[in-house]
Design a protein around this motif. Sequence first.
Motif, mmCIF file in Angstrom:
data_model
loop_
_atom_site.group_PDB
_atom_site.id
_atom_site.type_symbol
_atom_site.label_atom_id
_atom_site.label_comp_id
_atom_site.label_asym_id
_atom_site.label_seq_id
_atom_site.Cartn_x
_atom_site.Cartn_y
_atom_site.Cartn_z
ATOM 1 N N GLY A 264 2.795 73.385 26.169
ATOM 2 C CA GLY A 264 3.399 72.240 26.671
ATOM 3 C C GLY A 264 3.556 71.265 25.567
ATOM 4 N N ASP A 265 2.366 70.792 24.934
ATOM 5 C CA ASP A 265 2.285 69.920 24.094
ATOM 6 C C ASP A 265 3.157 70.025 22.857
ATOM 7 N N MET A 266 3.597 71.323 22.533
ATOM 8 C CA MET A 266 4.649 71.379 21.451
ATOM 9 C C MET A 266 5.916 71.073 22.034
ATOM 10 N N VAL A 267 6.272 71.334 23.113
ATOM 11 C CA VAL A 267 7.315 71.162 23.840
ATOM 12 C C VAL A 267 7.440 69.490 23.874
ATOM 13 N N GLU A 268 6.691 68.689 24.054
ATOM 14 C CA GLU A 268 6.521 67.304 24.080
ATOM 15 C C GLU A 268 6.614 66.781 22.481
ATOM 16 N N SER A 269 5.900 67.385 21.763
ATOM 17 C CA SER A 269 6.162 66.663 20.233
ATOM 18 C C SER A 269 7.354 66.966 19.666
ATOM 19 N N ILE A 270 8.037 67.986 20.228
ATOM 20 C CA ILE A 270 9.417 68.571 19.618
ATOM 21 C C ILE A 270 10.224 67.320 20.006
ATOM 22 N N ALA A 271 10.136 66.871 21.416
ATOM 23 C CA ALA A 271 11.057 65.885 21.928
ATOM 24 C C ALA A 271 10.878 64.506 21.265
ATOM 25 N N VAL B 94 7.375 67.081 35.476
ATOM 26 C CA VAL B 94 6.965 66.580 34.342
ATOM 27 C C VAL B 94 5.547 66.897 34.322
ATOM 28 N N ASN B 95 5.201 68.097 33.771
ATOM 29 C CA ASN B 95 3.697 68.649 33.907
ATOM 30 C C ASN B 95 3.701 69.693 32.674
ATOM 31 N N ASN B 96 2.439 69.871 32.189
ATOM 32 C CA ASN B 96 2.279 70.708 31.210
ATOM 33 C C ASN B 96 2.677 72.276 31.259
ATOM 34 N N GLU B 97 2.402 72.480 32.383
ATOM 35 C CA GLU B 97 2.672 73.949 32.887
ATOM 36 C C GLU B 97 4.215 74.281 32.772
ATOM 37 N N ASN B 98 4.796 73.368 33.345
ATOM 38 C CA ASN B 98 6.536 73.341 33.365
ATOM 39 C C ASN B 98 6.888 73.373 31.941
ATOM 40 N N PHE B 99 6.350 72.576 31.299
ATOM 41 C CA PHE B 99 6.841 72.722 29.627
ATOM 42 C C PHE B 99 6.463 74.117 29.030
ATOM 43 N N ALA B 100 5.204 74.342 29.304
ATOM 44 C CA ALA B 100 4.686 75.675 28.865
ATOM 45 C C ALA B 100 5.603 76.814 29.163
ATOM 46 N N GLN B 101 6.108 76.889 30.292
ATOM 47 C CA GLN B 101 7.133 78.090 30.890
ATOM 48 C C GLN B 101 8.291 77.809 29.949
ATOM 49 N N ALA B 102 9.026 76.532 29.970
ATOM 50 C CA ALA B 102 10.109 76.406 29.199
ATOM 51 C C ALA B 102 9.880 76.918 27.799
ATOM 52 N N ALA B 103 8.759 76.742 26.964
ATOM 53 C CA ALA B 103 8.668 77.099 25.552
ATOM 54 C C ALA B 103 8.814 78.637 25.578
ATOM 55 N N VAL B 104 8.001 79.411 26.367
ATOM 56 C CA VAL B 104 8.222 80.927 26.833
ATOM 57 C C VAL B 104 9.441 81.250 27.053
ATOM 58 N N ARG B 105 10.081 80.684 28.010
ATOM 59 C CA ARG B 105 11.520 81.162 28.271
ATOM 60 C C ARG B 105 12.286 81.284 27.015
ATOM 61 N N HIS B 106 12.240 80.163 26.242
ATOM 62 C CA HIS B 106 13.071 80.345 24.918
ATOM 63 C C HIS B 106 12.405 80.712 23.633
ATOM 64 N N ASN B 107 11.279 81.394 24.006
ATOM 65 C CA ASN B 107 10.535 81.814 22.703
ATOM 66 C C ASN B 107 10.294 81.023 21.422
#
Length: 1623
Positions: free
Chosen positions: A1370-1377, A1315-1328
Motif C-alpha cells: 500500500g505504501d508503494m501505491v501511495e509513493s507512486i502517486a 482510502v486505506n492501506n489494504e485497498n491500495f495493497a489489493q490494487a497493487a496485486v491486481r495490477h502486478n
Amino acid sequence: MYLPGEEGQNPPKRSFSEITDAPAAAADQDASKRFNPRRYQTQVYEVARRRNTIAVMETGTGKTMIAVMLIDEIGQAIKSSGDTKLMIFLAPTVHLVHQQFEVIKEHTSFEVEEYYGAKGVDAWDKEHWEEEFKAHDILVMTPQILLDALRKAFLTIEAVCLLIMDECHRATGNHPYTKIMKEFYHRSSIKPKVFGMTASPVIRKGVSSKMDCEDQISELESILDSQIYTVEDKTEMEVYAPTAKETRRFYNPTWFSSLDLKEKIKASWTKSDARFLKLQESIQSNFKDLDDKVKTLRKRLSSDYEKILYCLDDLGLICSYEAVKVCLENAPTSEECEVYRESSLQCRYFLDEVVGIIKQSLMNDFEDFLDVGFDYLKAVDLGYVSPKLNELVQLFHSFGVCSDLLCLIFVNRIITAKVIERFMRRVTSLSHFKISYLTGSTTSVDALTPKIQKETLKLFSCGEVNLLFSTDVVEEGIHVPNCSCVIRFDLPKTVRSYVQSRGRARQDNSQFILMLERGNEQQKDQLFEIIKSEGLMTNTALNRDPEESVLKPCTLDEISEYIVDSTGASVTADSSVRLLHKYCDTLPRDKYFIPKPAFQFSYLGDFYECKITLPPNAAFHTLVGPACKNSGLSKQFACLEACKKLHESGALNDHLLPSTNKSLEKDMNVERKGSASGAGTTKRKELHGTTGIHALSGTWAEKLYGVVFYAYKFDFSCDIVTELYSGFILLIESELAEDVGNIELELYLVSKRVKASVSSCGQVGLDGEQMAKAKLFQEFFFNGLFGKLFHRISPVEKQREFLLMKDTRKLWRHSYMYLVLPLETLNDSNNESWTINWGGISSCVSVVEFLKQNVGAPHRNGDARTSVQNRIVSSGTGCNSSQILHLANSSVDEKCLKDMVVVAVHTGKIYSVFEVVGDTSAESPFDTSEYNTYAEYFHKKYGILLMYPGQPLLRLKQNHNPHNLLVNFIGGGGSGKTSESGLVNGKERMYAHMPPELLVCTDVRREVLKSFYLLPSLIHRLESLMLASQLREEINTHPSSLQISSSLILEALTSVRCSEDFSMERLELLGDSVLKYTVGCSLFLKYPDKHDGQLSSLRQSVICNANLHRLGIDRNLQGYIRDGAFDPRRWVGPGQLSIRPVPCECGVDTLEVPVDSKFQTRDREVMVGKCCDRGHRWMGSKTISDCVEALIGAYYVAGGLSASVHFMKWLHIDVELEPSLVSEAITAASLHSCNPTLDDIGVLESKLSYVFSTKGLLQEAITHASEQESKLDYSYERLEFLGDCVLDLLITWYLYQSHKDIDPGELTDLRAASVNNENFAQAAVRHNLQQHLQHCSGLLQSQIIEYAKSLSEHDGGTKLQGQKGPKALGDMVESIAGAILIDTELNLDEVWRVYKPLLSPIVTPDKLELPPLRELIELCGSLGYFYKEKSIKKGETVHAELSVQLKDSLLIGEGIDRSKKIAKGEAAHHLLKELEKRGITHPGSARKRKLDVDQVGDSFPKKRKKTVMHLPMDTKSSNSATERKISTPEKDIPVIKAINMKKGGPRVSLFELCKQLQWQMPTFKPTEKDFSFISTITLYIPNFGSIECTGDPRSDKKSSLDSAALTMLYDLERQGRIIIGGC
C-alpha cells in the motif's frame, strides 16, 4: 533556574560549617518528621559533615537515615542562604529509587521527586527538566538518568550541593557512578559534597589478600573522592540491626541416573537443531532478516534445551516437566510468513516431544503425586524431586503453620524461581503459605515487567506473600523489616552477594540459611573464600586510619569527546555508539526494516578503520572514521564523528538530542498550548458570543423625516393551489449581496409546503408618516402574534397594561433594524410591480389607537357602552347585507367576516374569523360547568357586560406559536415532534368562540396572518445568509476574483445540531482532505531534508483540531457558527418584546465573549446551542475546528485548490506550493542512482499508463528502506507521505461529487473503505505492481507471495477476511502517486487519470462493508439488543468473546489473535454469520438499516427453552467452541442506583438495566388523549416473556415515556427481579 558556576563559591571538600556559620539557620521541622538518631548514626553523621564519606555499615543499620540527617541540615542551610542548589540521591535500581524516595519524603519537609526510565524522562527537554529543578529540592533517581542529564547539559555538577550514592560499591568499571565522577565531578572546580553508602566496599568476587582488599577500597575511595568510615563498636548496631543467625542446611548429592532421559532429550534437540540448519541453508542469502530470525530462534531452542537439562539436574523430573511447560507458554507463535511459522513450529515440536519424553519417566498419576501423604523419599528415589529440592520442602515444613512468616529464597536463575514457585504451589502440605516469585526486568522471555515486580514486592512487604523466590534483583537495599528468614538455595557467587542477601533478614532472631551439598568440596571452598573475604574487608575498613591513609587522586584517562559550545552538552567516544543508535531509533520504521547504523571494518595493517552506513532517511548516509588500534575503538571514534556531523547538520540539537519540530512549528504559526487544555476536543465546551449582522444595523428608528430603504420582496406559493399567502416587503438600510437578496426556499408546514421567493426590488423611500405607521404596524402584529399586547401591571392585580400605550423606542435596537410590510397583490410573483398595503397598515394603526383609548374602560357601565357604540356606528361599514353584526369598533355584514383579522379588546389576542355560528349567542351554555353561559363567563372573569348578548358567536381561528418551518419533520421521520417544531400529527385544530362586540376588526385578511407565521423561519434563514455573506466579505479581499456562494458558506457554518437538511459534515470531510494535502505538499517541498516522520509530525501539528481551533478563534469564526436548532418561540423581531426571555448569567455585557478559561468547562450538564438574550451560547470546542475544515472544503468546491489556499492564508496557515520548489524536487530525484534496469522501469510505466519525465522519481517511489543493505541513500517514505495526502484528496473529492445525497456518516465510511492501506495493497496485486518493489527483506518477500496467492485464489466479488496485505505494498501505491504528482508539477487531474482505473472498482454505498465489530454494534443498536465483550490475554495471544442475547438464545462468538482489535473483529464476524443464518441482517448499508421494533420479534425463532450457542472460530475446526461449557447465569438480583427523577432519568435507569442484563431494549407506544399523553411500555425478559405496563398521563410525550419506564422499574422490583436504591 540559576545554576551557580562561580569559582570559590563551594570548596571541593565541603564541610557543613563552611556552608553556613549560623547553626540556627535551619528552621524547626515538623514533629512528625523528626526521629531520634542512634549513637552510631550520629557518629557517622558527624564524620560525613566534615568530609566526603563512604559509610560502610551492615544492611538494616539505618544508613539512609544518616543521609536524611545530612539532607536536612544542608538543605536548611542552602535555603537560608538563598541558594538554589539541588540535592541528588542516586540509587542503582528502580526498586531502590521507590524505596528511598518514600523514606526521604516521609522524614523531610523538602520537595522531593523520583525519576526513572519508565517515567519517560528520556524524552524530556531542557524546559521540562528546569521545571523539575524549580519545583523540587531533592531528586531521587537512577545514576544513568543523572549521567544523561549532565551529558545533555540539562544540569551541571556545579548546581548540586549534595550527592548521595546508595550501594556505592558499584562505582567501578563502566558503571554510571564511575562515569559521573570521572566525566564531571573530578573535572569541576566546584564540587558537591559526596556521601556514599554500602555494606560491602568490595565489588569483585572476593579478595585474595589484605593488599588486594586495600587496593579495591582505595580505588573506590579515589573514584568517589571520599574516605571509608565504619563504626568500630558494633554493640549498639547489633541491638538495632542484629545480624541474622547463619546456619547451613545440607542435602545429599543427586544419585538418580537420568542419563537415558538426557540422551533422549539431546537426540530430540539435535534433530530440531539440524532442521534449523537446513532451514537456514534454504533461505536466500540476500535476505538477512530471515537469516537473523532463524538464528535467533535457533538460539532460543538451545536456551530452552539448556534450561530443561538444568532443572532436571538441579530440581528433578517434576520441575523439569514444569520448565518445559514454561518454555511452551513462552514459545514463539509467529505467523508472519512461512519461514517464521516453520521456525516457530520447530521450537514447539521440540518442546512437545520433550514433554512426551519426560512423561514417559513419570507415573500416569504424577499430577496428584504432591497431594497429602506425599512420600518424599520415594519421590527422591524416583528422581521426581532432587535431594536439594526435597531439603527445601522439609525446611518449609519445619516452619509449621506460621502465617506471618516472611521468607526470601535466593536462586541464581529465573527459570529456577518460576518452576520452584509452581512446584511449591502444588504441594498440598504447604497450602497455608502464599507463594510467589520475583525476577528482574531483563530481556529474557521469562522476566517480569517492572509493574509486576513492584506489586509482588509490595505484597511480600505487607505479608500477603509468605515465600518469595527471587533472583539477585532484591539482593541490594530492599527493606522488608519483617523478613525473618533468607535462604540461599543457590550459593552466592561474590562476597557482596553474600553480605547483601544476608542483610535482607531484618527481623530479630532471623535466620540466614545456606544450602550445601554434602561432600561438595568446591562449594565448601567457595563459601570459605567468601567468608574469608568478608573478614578481610571488615578488618581493613576498621583498621584504616583516615588521618594516615592518603586519598589517591583519581586517574582520569584522556576522554575523546565532542562538546557543544553553546550549551556544554557532550558526547564521549564510548557514549557516542548509544547516541547514534538512539538517533536511528527516532527514524521512521516498519515491520520489515528497523533503522540502525551498519558498521563495516577494514584492516589496514596495524590499524582498523570503521565505515558507518546510516538508514536512507537519516541526515547523511555514510562516514568513515579514523584509523585505530582495534576494531572496538575504531567503531567508537567513527560514531563520535557521526554524532558531531549529525549535530552540525541539525539532526541533533544543541543538547545532542534528536531534533524536534519546535522551531519549524513556529514558522508554520503553530502553538501547542491549546492541546493540553482540551482545545478542539468534544469534551470541552466554551462560551461564545454571536456576531452581529452588519446589514441589519440602522439608525432610522427615530428619524422623523423620510428614509430610503433597499427593498426585498417576499412571495409565497403553496403546493395546494387554493391556499393563498400575502406577499411582504423587507426594508433595510443596506444592500444585500446578489445571492442573499435573491433566493428561493422551501418551508415545511404540517400537510403542505410553501415555496418562499426573495427578490431584490431596488430602493424605496418612506416619509415620516409612513415610517410611523409601518413601525406601529410591525409592533402591533409581532407582539400580537408572537408576544403579548397586554401585560399585567403586577402579578397580584388583574388589571393589564397595553404594551403600545407607552413609548416603544426600547423595542427597537440600532444593531437589529428592519421593516416587513404586507403587499397589496397576492401571489403575483410574476408581476414586478408591487404596492405596500397601506390600507391594511392604516387600519391596524386605527386599531391601536382604539385600544389605547378603550383598554380597561369598555363595558363596565352603561355610559361607557353608549359612547363606544356611538363611535362604532358612526364608523360604518362598506358591506351591503341584510344582517349586520356589531363589533367593538364597527358594524359589519356577516358575509364580510370570513377570514377577517380581528383583535379581542379584553386580551389583545389576534384571531381570524372562521365562521359565524348560527343558533348560538352569548346566552348559550359555556364549555365548562364553572360558568353557565358565555355572558356569565365574560362578566365574572373580565367584568364585561355585553350590549348585544343575542348576537351569534363567532368561531375564531386562534393564533399559535410560530413553528420551525425549515425542517421537514414528517419527511425526515420526525412526526410527533412537539417542543421546537410545534408539529403534532393528528392534533385537532383549536378554535375559540366569542361574541362579536368584543372584537376589533381590521382591513387585514387571513392571508396576511398566514404569511406572518412564515416570516420567522424565512427571516432566520435570510439572517444566516447575511452572516455567511458578511464572513465571505471578510475573507475575500478581492471578491470579484473568487466566486463562492453564501449558501455554501452557510453550509460550512451550520452544525448538525441545527437539524436542517444541510450541515457542515460533508464539507468538513472534504476540507479535512484538502487541508491534509495542501499542508503535506507544502511541507514536502519546503523541507526536502526532513524524513517522513518529521513531516508527519509537522503536518499533524498544523492540521490538528487544537491548532485549527486556535486559528478559528483568532478569526472570530465562533461568532458566525450556527450551532443550535432554530427555536421560533424565542424569535424576536424589531419592535417586539420577548415573552420568553433568557437573561444572561455570564456577566459579559458585550455580544462577544472573551476567550478565557473561566468560560470553558467539561461539565456534561452544560447545554450546548441554547442562546441567552445577548446571543451568548455554549459550544463544543471541536465544532470550531470542524467549521474551519468545512470552510476549507467550501472554498475548494467553489474555486478549487487556489481558493482553499486563499482561505488558509486568511487563517494564517502558511502554505506555499511554489513551482520553483517543485523544480528543485525534480532535480534532486534526477540524481538518484538507478537500481533496476530501464526495461523494468518501462514495464512498470506501461502498467501505470504513465511515462515519467524524471525516472529517478519512480525509482525512489518503488525503493523500500530495507534497501539500505544495497547502499542506496533514498527510499519511498517521503513520497509515500505525499502520496497519502494526494490519494486521500482525490478519492474524497470523487466520492463527494459522486454521492451527493448520502448521509455524511456514510460518506465517511466510503472514504474509510477506499482510502486505506489494504485497498491500495489489493490494487497493487491486481495490477502486478508488487513485482517492482525493491527491497531486501525476506519477511516482506514471503508475505507478498502469500498475499498475492491468497488474492488470486479468492473470489474477488466479496471482501477478503483475515489476511491483510503487507503495508509496504500500500505504501508503494501511495509513493507512486506522490511521484506522479511531482513529475506532473502538481497536476492533480493527471494523477487521478492514472489512479482511477488502478483503484477501480471504487466502493459504492450498496457495496460498502463495515468492519465486523462496527457492523455488529450498529446492528444491535438498530434492533435494540446489547452485546457484551470479554478479552483475556493468554501468552502472546488475546482471546476475545462477544455475546448477544436474542429472545431466548444466547449467541457467543470467539476470536483469537495477537491483536485484541483483530480478535474482537473475528468474534464479531462469527456472530454476524450466525445472526445472518437466523435471518437477522440489515438490507444494504449499515447506516440505512432501520427495522421497526415491532417486527423484530417475528424475525427470531420462537423458542421457549434457553439455548447457549458458541460460534466456531473458523469453519475448519470448531471443537474448542463447542466443547466449552457455559454455566447458567448467576441468579444474583441486580441492584441499580436510585432513580434520577429528572426528565429522562427513569428511561436512562431502565436502559442501563437492560444493557447490564442484555435484555432487548423496551418498546414504547405513546398515545394522546384530552391534551395529555399516556405511554405503554413492553419489555421482553429472556426465558420468561413480555411484561407490559402503562404510565400515568403527562402533559408532554417525553414525560409520559418516563412515567412508563418508572412504572416498569417498580413492577420489576415488585416481582423481585431488581433492587432499587443501591450504591
